[in-house]
Write an enzyme that holds these catalytic residues in place. Structure first.
Site, PDB file in Angstrom:
ATOM      1  N   ASP A 110      -9.769  -5.044  -4.396  1.00 48.44           N
ATOM      2  CA  ASP A 110      -9.149  -4.101  -3.458  1.00 48.44           C
ATOM      3  C   ASP A 110      -9.977  -2.815  -3.411  1.00 48.44           C
ATOM      4  O   ASP A 110     -10.088  -2.098  -4.411  1.00 48.44           O
ATOM      5  CB  ASP A 110      -7.721  -3.793  -3.924  1.00 48.44           C
ATOM      6  CG  ASP A 110      -6.924  -3.002  -2.900  1.00 48.44           C
ATOM      7  OD1 ASP A 110      -7.535  -2.222  -2.140  1.00 48.44           O
ATOM      8  OD2 ASP A 110      -5.690  -3.143  -2.870  1.00 48.44           O
TER       9      ASP A 110
ATOM     10  N   SER B 173       0.834  -1.204   0.000  1.00 46.69           N
ATOM     11  CA  SER B 173       0.000   0.000   0.000  1.00 46.69           C
ATOM     12  C   SER B 173       0.874   1.263   0.000  1.00 46.69           C
ATOM     13  O   SER B 173       1.679   1.443  -0.910  1.00 46.69           O
ATOM     14  CB  SER B 173      -0.949  -0.044   1.197  1.00 46.69           C
ATOM     15  OG  SER B 173      -1.952   0.931   1.090  1.00 46.69           O
TER      16      SER B 173
ATOM     17  N   HIS C 214      -7.774  -5.656   0.265  1.00 43.57           N
ATOM     18  CA  HIS C 214      -6.582  -4.806   0.300  1.00 43.57           C
ATOM     19  C   HIS C 214      -5.405  -5.412   1.063  1.00 43.57           C
ATOM     20  O   HIS C 214      -4.260  -5.092   0.779  1.00 43.57           O
ATOM     21  CB  HIS C 214      -6.949  -3.455   0.924  1.00 43.57           C
ATOM     22  CG  HIS C 214      -5.818  -2.471   0.947  1.00 43.57           C
ATOM     23  ND1 HIS C 214      -5.178  -2.039  -0.198  1.00 43.57           N
ATOM     24  CD2 HIS C 214      -5.184  -1.833   1.973  1.00 43.57           C
ATOM     25  CE1 HIS C 214      -4.225  -1.179   0.120  1.00 43.57           C
ATOM     26  NE2 HIS C 214      -4.205  -1.045   1.429  1.00 43.57           N
TER      27      HIS C 214
END
Length: 381
Positions: free
Chosen positions: A316, A229, A355
């Site tokens: 995601d 991320s 995610h």
């Protein structure tokens, strides 16, 4: 006779003029019924009017807040920086980062390193599962020496919010440890129990310091960098710098990456209610750039010369899948990767990895073994 009639008439008139005692029968009930009915009609009307007035007041207040927020963000860019880093969100709460064993990491040691003056960062070093028994009760020196054992090392760079003790992060350390990797992770300055103020430059420098610390102890063992991320932005910043000084890592793994922070902010779920607000870029995206935050993965990959693996789940909700795919397309056509492998691995929506749950994939060990095995071959040749 006339007197009698007159008296009767007078009595009748008096009786008509005098107040007649109201009985509980028809007269009293009839006289009270009309006001009661009138009051009954007014009450619902008053109630409805009061409810509508309060609702209208709430709508006006919410509209005022909605309009005020963009101006507040524009006037105070630090607010937007806080929302990018989310370092003030510490989850899970009430865990002692000095005791990784409380999170089930019995083969992990907690360190503190000092990248710069007045900056201290907390580090966790998890040894491969094969060394678990030997690691019990050992001190920091033993763990540092263990980096020189014949096991590859992964430097893990986490995303925004939370700490190095986040649940999904801990689960990934366990998976990687079981596959035979040392895992070294840390909290950037301003996160967890690390001291300092967060910034893109500071985060990148912290990562560089830890990488150099690992390389000073790992000998010829391969060192891989894994970013997740927001950590993918730190990872590409770091690897670009390492390639420029001709000390690249053996491979770079990006989990749920974006192209750059502006595109990610525009696509983030938090921006949905303002995405079509007039001047969205000026109000919300320009303050990010003003704060010196770019995390330009799409630019960095053009200067990276090592194997690259991108992992991204189609479902995601935080970093859209198309941003990861776009980054792959940029990297795959970049001249800097001409002699290196670039691979994109999608995880289908029905798997539900979203995610941060790619670590659950039973295919992950095979993916890493095949990709990193090839990377080691490229490294030695």
């Amino acid at each position: 006779m006339r007197k009698r009639n007159e008296s009767v008439t007078v009595e009748h008139e008096r009786a008509a003029a005098a107040p007649v005692p109201l009985d509980k029968g028809c007269s009293l009930r009839h006289s009270l019924r009309l006001p009661a009915a009138d009051t009954g009609m007014k009450r619902p009307l008053n109630r409805r009017y009061g409810l509508w007035f309060r609702l209208r007041k709430l709508i006006v207040w919410l509209l005022g807040v909605y309009i005020a927020i963009p101006f507040l963000v524009k006037l105070c860019p630090a607010i937007q920086a806080k929302l990018v880093f989310l370092n003030f969100v510490r989850v899970p709460y009430f865990i002692d980062l000095k005791r990784p064993q409380d999170q089930g990491l019995n083969h992990t040691c907690n360190y503190y390193l000092q990248p710069e003056e007045d900056v201290t960062i907390g580090v966790w070093h998890t040894v491969p599962a094969a060394l678990w028994k030997n690691a019990r009760g050992k001190d920091q020196l033993w763990f540092e020496d263990a980096l020189g054992s014949s096991h590859p090392v992964i430097l893990y760079l986490h995303g925004n919010a939370g700490t190095r003790g986040g649940d999904h992060r801990v689960e990934l350390y366990k998976v990687l440890s079981s596959l035979g990797y040392h895992v070294v992770t840390f909290d950037y300055r301003g996160w967890g129990d690390s001291i300092g103020s967060p910034s893109e430059r500071g985060m990148t420098y912290d990562a560089l310091h830890v990488f150099d610390w690992i390389k000073a102890r790992s000998g010829d063992n391969p060192v891989y960098i894994w970013g997740h991320s927001l950590g993918t932005g730190v990872a590409t910043n770091l690897v670009r710098r390492l390639c420029e000084r001709e000390t690249p890592p053996d491979a770079l793994i990006l989990e749920s990456p974006f192209t750059n922070i502006r595109e990610e902010a525009r696509s983030h779920p938090f921006s949905v209610i303002y995405r079509y607000f007039p001047g969205f870029d000026w109000f919300f995206l320009d303050p990010i750039t003003t704060s010196g935050i770019k995390f330009a993965n799409d630019e960095n990959v053009k200067y990276i010369s090592c194997s690259l693996l991108i992992l991204h789940a189609e479902d995601d909700p935080v970093v859209p899948f198309h941003l990861g795919k776009k980054l792959y397309n940029i990297a795959a056509t970049s001249r800097s990767f001409r002699d290196y492998k670039v691979q994109f691995v999608p995880f289908h929506t029905e798997l539900g990895y979203r995610h941060k749950y790619i670590y659950r994939s039973p295919e992950l060990p095979r993916i890493l073994r095949e990709f990193l095995g090839k990377s080691e071959h490229e490294h030695h040749h």
